[in-house]
Design a protein around this motif. Sequence first.
Motif, short mmCIF file in Angstrom:
data_model
loop_
_atom_site.label_atom_id
_atom_site.label_comp_id
_atom_site.label_asym_id
_atom_site.label_seq_id
_atom_site.Cartn_x
_atom_site.Cartn_y
_atom_site.Cartn_z
N SER A 162 0.85 -1.19 0.00
CA SER A 162 0.00 0.00 0.00
C SER A 162 0.89 1.23 0.00
O SER A 162 1.81 1.34 0.81
CB SER A 162 -0.91 0.01 1.23
OG SER A 162 -1.59 1.25 1.35
N MET A 163 0.61 2.16 -0.90
CA MET A 163 1.32 3.44 -0.98
C MET A 163 0.34 4.55 -0.64
O MET A 163 -0.64 4.75 -1.35
CB MET A 163 1.88 3.66 -2.39
CG MET A 163 2.89 2.63 -2.83
SD MET A 163 3.38 2.84 -4.57
CE MET A 163 2.50 1.46 -5.31
N SER A 164 0.56 5.23 0.47
CA SER A 164 -0.33 6.32 0.90
C SER A 164 -1.77 5.86 0.94
O SER A 164 -2.69 6.56 0.51
CB SER A 164 -0.19 7.53 -0.04
OG SER A 164 1.13 7.93 -0.18
N GLY A 165 -1.99 4.67 1.42
CA GLY A 165 -3.31 4.05 1.34
C GLY A 165 -4.34 4.65 2.28
O GLY A 165 -4.03 5.01 3.41
N GLY A 166 -5.58 4.71 1.81
CA GLY A 166 -6.70 5.10 2.65
C GLY A 166 -7.16 3.90 3.46
O GLY A 166 -8.28 3.42 3.28
#
Length: 274
Positions: A162-166
């Motif tokens: 996850s990259m900068s995941g919400g």
Amino acid sequence: MKKTTCVLLLFFVFFSAKAAKVDTLEVFSTAMNKSIKTCVITPEGYKKSSKKFPVVYLLHGYSGNYATWVKSFKDVGKQVDKYGFIVISVDGNYSSWYFDSPIDPTFKYETYIINELIPFVDNKYKTIASREGRAISGLSMGGHGALYLSFRHQDVFGAAGSMSGGVDFSPFPDKWDIKKRLGTITEYPENWEKNTVVNMLELVKDNKLKLIIDCGVDDFFIDVNRNLHTKMLALKIDHDYIERPGQHNIKYWENSLKFQLLFFDNFFTENKIK
């Protein structure tokens, strides 16, 4: 699994001087009764090779589309050539959040990806069609989607990122069309509870799933990512967690993608499939 059909469009993209190639496909979703575009990036030498290749699925963020990873990430072709695996740039509509909506039957993106897209890719391309040869990641909305799908389908994916995941959208009840997919948080709290990644950690058992999570310290999702990290530590869930200077933007994600693809390459190598 449901039958999936496809139209292969004549669209090829070449990156720099190397031969990574992009096919743009239209995959028909029986679950949603529509064709959905997908980009498939194959590495240099793919066509002539007799071997099978590991696959990384990439999920775009809110308002993105199937071409996000090809058009916005200038080094993705070089990375595909470097590591020698296939990358699938998935279309998740502009705001699907990659689950099957409990209130809107026209949004069944979990079913589409798991039961329709992946079987089609494995049939059409020379893939290693096992969890040991398959990873998934995404940015922002796609970061949530990648963890959501991998948590729920550990028989399908062996690694996820996850990259900068919400990863917890409950603090943002009026943002990014989430209430269109789940209903409002006041009327349908159970929908929000069941479909938020931070509440799904009980699914991650035996540390079978290799995980990498990162977020910029100036990102509006930094607090929910820190909270997810803390909960994972308490539950002794193995994962790589990275915070770096950065915001919620392409500059940060271009760097993140390099870390995550290296992580996945190490996963594939450890499983002796490369």
